[in-house]
Design a protein around this motif. Structure first.
Motif, short mmCIF file in Angstrom:
data_model
loop_
_atom_site.label_atom_id
_atom_site.label_comp_id
_atom_site.label_asym_id
_atom_site.label_seq_id
_atom_site.Cartn_x
_atom_site.Cartn_y
_atom_site.Cartn_z
N ASP A 89 0.84 -1.21 0.00
CA ASP A 89 0.00 0.00 0.00
C ASP A 89 0.87 1.25 0.00
O ASP A 89 1.89 1.32 0.71
CB ASP A 89 -0.91 0.04 1.23
CG ASP A 89 -2.01 -1.02 1.16
OD1 ASP A 89 -2.46 -1.30 0.05
OD2 ASP A 89 -2.39 -1.55 2.22
N LEU A 90 0.45 2.26 -0.78
CA LEU A 90 1.15 3.54 -0.82
C LEU A 90 0.18 4.59 -1.35
O LEU A 90 -0.03 4.71 -2.56
CB LEU A 90 2.39 3.44 -1.74
CG LEU A 90 3.32 4.66 -1.77
CD1 LEU A 90 3.98 4.86 -0.41
CD2 LEU A 90 4.39 4.47 -2.85
N ASN A 91 -0.44 5.36 -0.42
CA ASN A 91 -1.38 6.38 -0.86
C ASN A 91 -0.63 7.61 -1.39
O ASN A 91 0.59 7.69 -1.32
CB ASN A 91 -2.37 6.75 0.24
CG ASN A 91 -1.67 7.34 1.47
OD1 ASN A 91 -0.72 8.13 1.33
ND2 ASN A 91 -2.14 6.97 2.66
N THR A 92 -1.37 8.59 -1.88
CA THR A 92 -0.76 9.74 -2.55
C THR A 92 0.17 10.51 -1.62
O THR A 92 1.30 10.85 -1.99
CB THR A 92 -1.85 10.68 -3.09
OG1 THR A 92 -2.63 9.97 -4.06
CG2 THR A 92 -1.24 11.91 -3.74
N ALA A 93 -0.31 10.82 -0.41
CA ALA A 93 0.51 11.60 0.52
C ALA A 93 1.80 10.85 0.89
O ALA A 93 2.89 11.43 0.92
CB ALA A 93 -0.29 11.91 1.78
N GLU A 94 1.66 9.56 1.14
CA GLU A 94 2.84 8.75 1.48
C GLU A 94 3.80 8.66 0.31
O GLU A 94 5.02 8.68 0.48
CB GLU A 94 2.40 7.35 1.92
CG GLU A 94 1.63 7.32 3.24
CD GLU A 94 0.99 5.97 3.50
OE1 GLU A 94 0.84 5.20 2.52
OE2 GLU A 94 0.63 5.68 4.66
N ALA A 95 3.25 8.54 -0.91
CA ALA A 95 4.10 8.45 -2.11
C ALA A 95 4.91 9.72 -2.31
O ALA A 95 6.10 9.67 -2.65
CB ALA A 95 3.24 8.17 -3.34
N LEU A 96 4.28 10.88 -2.06
CA LEU A 96 4.99 12.15 -2.23
C LEU A 96 6.07 12.32 -1.18
O LEU A 96 7.16 12.84 -1.46
CB LEU A 96 4.00 13.31 -2.18
CG LEU A 96 3.00 13.37 -3.35
CD1 LEU A 96 2.02 14.52 -3.16
CD2 LEU A 96 3.74 13.50 -4.68
N ARG A 97 5.79 11.89 0.05
CA ARG A 97 6.82 11.95 1.11
C ARG A 97 7.97 11.02 0.78
O ARG A 97 9.14 11.37 0.94
CB ARG A 97 6.21 11.59 2.47
CG ARG A 97 5.39 12.71 3.10
CD ARG A 97 5.16 12.44 4.58
NE ARG A 97 4.37 11.23 4.79
CZ ARG A 97 3.05 11.21 4.86
NH1 ARG A 97 2.35 12.34 4.71
NH2 ARG A 97 2.40 10.08 5.08
#
Length: 334
Positions: A89-97
Motif C-alpha cells: 500500500d502507498l497512498n498519494t501523501a505517502e508516495a509524495l513523502r
C-alpha cells in the motif's frame, strides 16, 4: 565557505589545528552563532558528515572523492521502503513523502535506477487514488532498497573525463529445428583502439535456459545478455569512466535507457547491469549503431580475423557461470 547552509565544510591540504582557531575567529568577528564543540564541531578528519551525507577525501590526492548517504538516513529510508513492500500500500501523501526522501538519497547513487524508480513513484502518486502498488513499482523499490543499503558510495573522480566504448551484438538462428545463438562484444579505449573482445555460441539445453517461456525467438534476451556480459567482463577497466554502450537492437537499448524490462530473464539481466553500473560507478550512455557498422557483429558469428589484425585480445567467458546468474538451474526461469 561561499554558501550558507546548515553545515559548513572546510577542506585543507593536511590536518591543521590552527585552521579551526582561524575559522572560529572569523565567525565570531561576523557575529555568527555556531557550534564550537560537540557533534556539529568535529575535528579535521579524512571523512566528515555534512548535510546528511558522508564525505570521504582520503583519496583526494589520487583524484577521488567518495560521497555516501549517512547510515542513519539509509536505514530510515530502507525501513520505509520495506514497509511499502510488505503491505503493498502507498497512498498519494505517502508516495509524495517517499519521493522527497528518495530524491535526496538518489544523489549519492550511481546509475539510472534511482531516476527510473522516482518516476514510477511519481506516476503512482498522481494519476489515480489507488494505494495498491503495481508489481513493476514493487520490483523497482526492491532494487532501489538493495543498492541504497549495500551499494558503494558515489565516486567523483578526475578520470571521469575519459570515454570508453563497448560494442555488443547477438545472433539467433534455427537450423534443422535446433536453435543456435552467438554472442559478441568489443572494448574500445578513448583513443579508438580495440583492446579486447569476446565471442561464443550457445545451443541446445544451455540456450533453452534463456527461453523458459518457449518463445519462437529470443534474440532480445541474447542481445540483452551480451551487453550485461560485456559490462561485467570489463568493469575494472572502465570503472569510474564514461562508457558509451553501442548495440543494434533498439528494444534492448530502450530497456536499458528506461530501466524497464518485460519477462523474468530480461529483468534479471537488467538487474545485473544496474548492479555493475552502481558498484563500479559507470557513467553509462546507451546508443544504437547500424548493424553494418557494429564491430561486434563478427565475433557474435565466430569470426575473429579482423579483431586479431587490430591487435585485440580475446577474452574467455564462463558461460555456465552466467547462465547460473541469470537463470539458476531448477528455477524454471524464476
Amino acid at each position: 565557505m561561499t554558501n550558507y547552509f546548515d553545515d559548513f565544510v572546510v577542506v585543507c591540504r593536511e590536518s591543521a589545528s590552527h585552521l579551526t582557531s582561524v575559522i572560529n575567529a572569523v565567525f565570531k568577528l561576523l557575529g555568527w552563532d555556531f557550534a564550537e564543540e560537540g557533534p556539529k564541531a568535529p575535528a579535521f578528519a579524512s571523512s566528515a558528515l555534512a548535510l546528511g551525507v558522508r564525505l570521504d577525501v582520503s583519496s583526494m590526492h589520487l583524484g577521488k572523492v567518495w560521497i555516501d548517504n549517512t547510515e542513519s538516513r539509509k536505514n530510515d529510508l530502507s525501513s520505509c521502503i520495506r514497509e511499502v513492500l510488505r503491505t503493498g500500500d502507498l497512498n498519494t501523501a505517502e508516495a509524495l513523502r517517499l519521493r522527497g526522501r528518495m530524491q535526496f538519497t538518489s544523489g549519492q547513487l550511481f546509475g539510472r535506477l534511482s531516476r527510473s524508480t522516482l518516476n514510477k513513484v511519481t506516476r503512482h502518486a498522481y494519476p489515480s487514488c489507488k494505494s495498491k502498488t503495481s508489481s513493476d513499482l514493487q520490483l523497482s523499490l526492491s532494487l532501489y532498497d538493495k543498492f541504497l543499503v549495500s551499494g558503494q558510495p558515489r565516486l567523483v573522480s578526475a578520470g571521469m573525463t575519459d570515454t570508453w566504448f563497448i560494442f555488443t551484438d547477438a545472433s539467433y538462428e534455427i537450423e534443422e529445428g535446433v536453435p543456435t545463438a552467438g554472442f559478441g562484444g568489443v572494448l574500445v579505449d578513448p583513443a579508438g583502439t580495440c583492446i579486447a573482445h569476446f565471442g561464443f555460441v550457445l545451443h541446445g539445453d544451455d540456450l533453452s535456459r534463456l527461453n523458459p517461456s518457449v518463445k519462437q525467438t529470443i534474440i532480445h534476451e541474447c542481445a540483452f545478455l551480451a551487453v550485461a556480459i560485456a559490462i561485467r567482463l570489463w568493469k575494472d577497466r572502465v570503472a569510474a569512466r564514461q562508457v558509451v554502450s553501442f548495440m543494434d537492437n533498439n528494444a534492448v537499448r530502450d530497456s536499458l535507457i528506461s530501466g524497464k524490462a518485460s519477462g523474468r530473464v530480461t529483468n534479471r539481466i537488467l538487474e545485473l547491469v544496474f548492479e555493475n553500473e552502481t558498484r563500479h560507478c559507470l557513467l553509462m550512455w546507451f546508443a544504437r549503431v547500424p548493424s553494418k557498422s557494429n564491430i561486434a557483429d563478427d565475433p557474435s558469428r565466430g569470426c575473429f580475423s579482423l579483431l586479431d589484425r587490430l591487435g585485440s585480445t580475446k577474452v574467455d567467458v564462463n558461460i555456465q557461470q552466467w547462465l547460473d546468474l541469470v537463470v539458476p538451474k531448477g528455477s524454471g526461469g524464476s
